[in-house]
Design a protein around this motif. Structure first.
Motif, PDB file in Angstrom:
ATOM      1  N   ARG A 186       0.831  -1.210   0.000  1.00 59.75           N
ATOM      2  CA  ARG A 186       0.000   0.000   0.000  1.00 59.75           C
ATOM      3  C   ARG A 186       0.863   1.257   0.000  1.00 59.75           C
ATOM      4  O   ARG A 186       0.514   2.259  -0.620  1.00 59.75           O
ATOM      5  N   HIS A 187       1.986   1.213   0.692  1.00 63.98           N
ATOM      6  CA  HIS A 187       2.885   2.370   0.695  1.00 63.98           C
ATOM      7  C   HIS A 187       3.443   2.622  -0.708  1.00 63.98           C
ATOM      8  O   HIS A 187       3.559   3.774  -1.140  1.00 63.98           O
ATOM      9  N   VAL A 188       3.779   1.560  -1.414  1.00 68.13           N
ATOM     10  CA  VAL A 188       4.295   1.702  -2.782  1.00 68.13           C
ATOM     11  C   VAL A 188       3.234   2.350  -3.668  1.00 68.13           C
ATOM     12  O   VAL A 188       3.532   3.265  -4.454  1.00 68.13           O
ATOM     13  N   ALA A 189       2.001   1.894  -3.553  1.00 73.93           N
ATOM     14  CA  ALA A 189       0.913   2.475  -4.351  1.00 73.93           C
ATOM     15  C   ALA A 189       0.715   3.952  -4.011  1.00 73.93           C
ATOM     16  O   ALA A 189       0.546   4.789  -4.906  1.00 73.93           O
ATOM     17  N   ALA A 190       0.753   4.289  -2.725  1.00 71.34           N
ATOM     18  CA  ALA A 190       0.604   5.691  -2.312  1.00 71.34           C
ATOM     19  C   ALA A 190       1.761   6.536  -2.852  1.00 71.34           C
ATOM     20  O   ALA A 190       1.558   7.681  -3.263  1.00 71.34           O
ATOM     21  N   THR A 191       2.955   5.975  -2.864  1.00 69.12           N
ATOM     22  CA  THR A 191       4.122   6.685  -3.387  1.00 69.12           C
ATOM     23  C   THR A 191       3.972   6.945  -4.882  1.00 69.12           C
ATOM     24  O   THR A 191       4.253   8.053  -5.367  1.00 69.12           O
ATOM     25  N   ILE A 192       3.522   5.935  -5.617  1.00 73.20           N
ATOM     26  CA  ILE A 192       3.333   6.103  -7.065  1.00 73.20           C
ATOM     27  C   ILE A 192       2.292   7.190  -7.341  1.00 73.20           C
ATOM     28  O   ILE A 192       2.489   8.053  -8.205  1.00 73.20           O
ATOM     29  N   ILE A 193       1.206   7.174  -6.590  1.00 76.93           N
ATOM     30  CA  ILE A 193       0.170   8.206  -6.767  1.00 76.93           C
ATOM     31  C   ILE A 193       0.733   9.587  -6.437  1.00 76.93           C
ATOM     32  O   ILE A 193       0.543  10.548  -7.192  1.00 76.93           O
ATOM     33  N   PRO A 204       3.843  23.526   1.735  1.00 78.69           N
ATOM     34  CA  PRO A 204       2.507  22.972   1.951  1.00 78.69           C
ATOM     35  C   PRO A 204       1.963  22.270   0.701  1.00 78.69           C
ATOM     36  O   PRO A 204       1.229  21.286   0.804  1.00 78.69           O
ATOM     37  N   ALA A 205       2.355  22.763  -0.476  1.00 81.42           N
ATOM     38  CA  ALA A 205       1.923  22.089  -1.708  1.00 81.42           C
ATOM     39  C   ALA A 205       2.520  20.680  -1.787  1.00 81.42           C
ATOM     40  O   ALA A 205       1.893  19.773  -2.333  1.00 81.42           O
ATOM     41  N   GLY A 206       3.694  20.480  -1.220  1.00 81.71           N
ATOM     42  CA  GLY A 206       4.326  19.162  -1.212  1.00 81.71           C
ATOM     43  C   GLY A 206       3.694  18.181  -0.242  1.00 81.71           C
ATOM     44  O   GLY A 206       3.869  16.967  -0.366  1.00 81.71           O
ATOM     45  N   VAL A 207       2.932  18.692   0.717  1.00 79.92           N
ATOM     46  CA  VAL A 207       2.243  17.819   1.685  1.00 79.92           C
ATOM     47  C   VAL A 207       0.988  17.201   1.070  1.00 79.92           C
ATOM     48  O   VAL A 207       0.580  16.100   1.434  1.00 79.92           O
ATOM     49  N   VAL A 208       0.403  17.893   0.105  1.00 81.53           N
ATOM     50  CA  VAL A 208      -0.875  17.453  -0.464  1.00 81.53           C
ATOM     51  C   VAL A 208      -0.776  16.107  -1.198  1.00 81.53           C
ATOM     52  O   VAL A 208      -1.613  15.216  -0.969  1.00 81.53           O
ATOM     53  N   PRO A 209       0.214  15.875  -2.084  1.00 84.72           N
ATOM     54  CA  PRO A 209       0.249  14.595  -2.809  1.00 84.72           C
ATOM     55  C   PRO A 209       0.304  13.343  -1.929  1.00 84.72           C
ATOM     56  O   PRO A 209      -0.423  12.383  -2.201  1.00 84.72           O
ATOM     57  N   PRO A 210       1.120  13.292  -0.858  1.00 86.29           N
ATOM     58  CA  PRO A 210       1.092  12.077  -0.047  1.00 86.29           C
ATOM     59  C   PRO A 210      -0.242  11.874   0.669  1.00 86.29           C
ATOM     60  O   PRO A 210      -0.690  10.733   0.847  1.00 86.29           O
ATOM     61  N   ILE A 211      -0.889  12.953   1.062  1.00 90.56           N
ATOM     62  CA  ILE A 211      -2.203  12.820   1.710  1.00 90.56           C
ATOM     63  C   ILE A 211      -3.208  12.244   0.722  1.00 90.56           C
ATOM     64  O   ILE A 211      -3.968  11.324   1.050  1.00 90.56           O
ATOM     65  N   ILE A 212      -3.190  12.758  -0.504  1.00 89.60           N
ATOM     66  CA  ILE A 212      -4.093  12.217  -1.529  1.00 89.60           C
ATOM     67  C   ILE A 212      -3.730  10.772  -1.842  1.00 89.60           C
ATOM     68  O   ILE A 212      -4.606   9.902  -1.942  1.00 89.60           O
ATOM     69  N   GLY A 213      -2.433  10.495  -1.995  1.00 90.21           N
ATOM     70  CA  GLY A 213      -1.992   9.131  -2.298  1.00 90.21           C
ATOM     71  C   GLY A 213      -2.425   8.138  -1.240  1.00 90.21           C
ATOM     72  O   GLY A 213      -3.027   7.099  -1.553  1.00 90.21           O
ATOM     73  N   TYR A 214      -2.141   8.442   0.019  1.00 90.90           N
ATOM     74  CA  TYR A 214      -2.542   7.537   1.096  1.00 90.90           C
ATOM     75  C   TYR A 214      -4.056   7.465   1.221  1.00 90.90           C
ATOM     76  O   TYR A 214      -4.622   6.400   1.461  1.00 90.90           O
ATOM     77  N   GLY A 215      -4.728   8.606   1.052  1.00 89.61           N
ATOM     78  CA  GLY A 215      -6.186   8.609   1.144  1.00 89.61           C
ATOM     79  C   GLY A 215      -6.820   7.701   0.101  1.00 89.61           C
ATOM     80  O   GLY A 215      -7.718   6.909   0.414  1.00 89.61           O
ATOM     81  N   LEU A 216      -6.357   7.804  -1.142  1.00 89.72           N
ATOM     82  CA  LEU A 216      -6.909   6.954  -2.203  1.00 89.72           C
ATOM     83  C   LEU A 216      -6.625   5.481  -1.952  1.00 89.72           C
ATOM     84  O   LEU A 216      -7.496   4.627  -2.128  1.00 89.72           O
ATOM     85  N   VAL A 217      -5.403   5.187  -1.538  1.00 90.30           N
ATOM     86  CA  VAL A 217      -5.051   3.781  -1.289  1.00 90.30           C
ATOM     87  C   VAL A 217      -5.886   3.219  -0.142  1.00 90.30           C
ATOM     88  O   VAL A 217      -6.401   2.105  -0.232  1.00 90.30           O
ATOM     89  N   TRP A 218      -6.041   3.975   0.927  1.00 92.25           N
ATOM     90  CA  TRP A 218      -6.815   3.473   2.072  1.00 92.25           C
ATOM     91  C   TRP A 218      -8.303   3.343   1.731  1.00 92.25           C
ATOM     92  O   TRP A 218      -8.980   2.498   2.288  1.00 92.25           O
ATOM     93  N   LEU A 219      -8.796   4.184   0.822  1.00 89.82           N
ATOM     94  CA  LEU A 219     -10.199   4.069   0.411  1.00 89.82           C
ATOM     95  C   LEU A 219     -10.431   2.916  -0.564  1.00 89.82           C
ATOM     96  O   LEU A 219     -11.454   2.232  -0.490  1.00 89.82           O
ATOM     97  N   LEU A 220      -9.493   2.705  -1.470  1.00 87.80           N
ATOM     98  CA  LEU A 220      -9.720   1.780  -2.573  1.00 87.80           C
ATOM     99  C   LEU A 220      -9.115   0.396  -2.392  1.00 87.80           C
ATOM    100  O   LEU A 220      -9.547  -0.553  -3.040  1.00 87.80           O
ATOM    101  N   VAL A 221      -8.102   0.283  -1.549  1.00 93.36           N
ATOM    102  CA  VAL A 221      -7.408  -0.998  -1.391  1.00 93.36           C
ATOM    103  C   VAL A 221      -7.646  -1.515   0.018  1.00 93.36           C
ATOM    104  O   VAL A 221      -7.170  -0.920   0.984  1.00 93.36           O
ATOM    105  N   PRO A 222      -8.372  -2.621   0.145  1.00 89.85           N
ATOM    106  CA  PRO A 222      -8.612  -3.157   1.486  1.00 89.85           C
ATOM    107  C   PRO A 222      -7.318  -3.685   2.110  1.00 89.85           C
ATOM    108  O   PRO A 222      -6.448  -4.191   1.412  1.00 89.85           O
TER     109      PRO A 222
END
Length: 131
Positions: free
Chosen positions: A2-9, A101-119
């Motif tokens: 899941r971390h790899v997927a969040a990193t790619i996103i 602060p703009a650099g903080v947004v992508p990891p939040i989105i990446g982790y958010g999407l992975v946690w929502l979409l990948v059980p």
């Protein structure tokens, strides 16, 4: 994984941002002198071009580490280390404040999407720390 997927996103978001909104920072001249610190700063400036500033990939990497280590004994340390990196990117003219602060947004989105979409995978029997 899941971390790899969040990193790619997160990296994909950053590189789309770099392509959609190219930025360049104007750097202050390096002071005259012969200290090892001035040499290190000059080396960083030679190796790292002054563009692709927004969002900060330095901070995106830090955000990914902080999110990966949250809830562990290393979590607070990763946050402190991230603050040190943020400070260094500002003091060495790698980024402007808005890039951080703009650099903080992508990891939040990446982790958010992975946690929502990948059980999350269930741990096999006997793998629990309490067993």
């Amino acid at each position: 994984w899941r971390h790899v997927a969040a990193t790619i996103i997160a990296f994909t978001i950053n590189y789309i941002g770099f392509a959609a909104y190219p930025t360049r920072i104007t750097r202050a001249p390096i002071p005259e002198g012969s200290s090892i610190w001035l040499w290190a700063l000059e080396t960083v400036r030679v190796l790292v071009a002054p563009h692709t500033c927004l969002p900060s990939l330095h901070i995106t990497n830090c955000g990914l580490a902080v999110l990966a280590l949250r809830g562990t004994r290393w979590g607070p340390w990763s946050l402190l280390w991230s603050l040190a990196i943020a400070t260094s990117t500002l003091t060495t003219d790698q980024h402007l404040f808005l890039d951080l602060p703009a650099g903080v947004v992508p990891p939040i989105i990446g982790y958010g999407l992975v946690w929502l979409l990948v059980p999350a995978r269930a741990a096999p029997a006997g793998d629990s720390p309490r067993d």
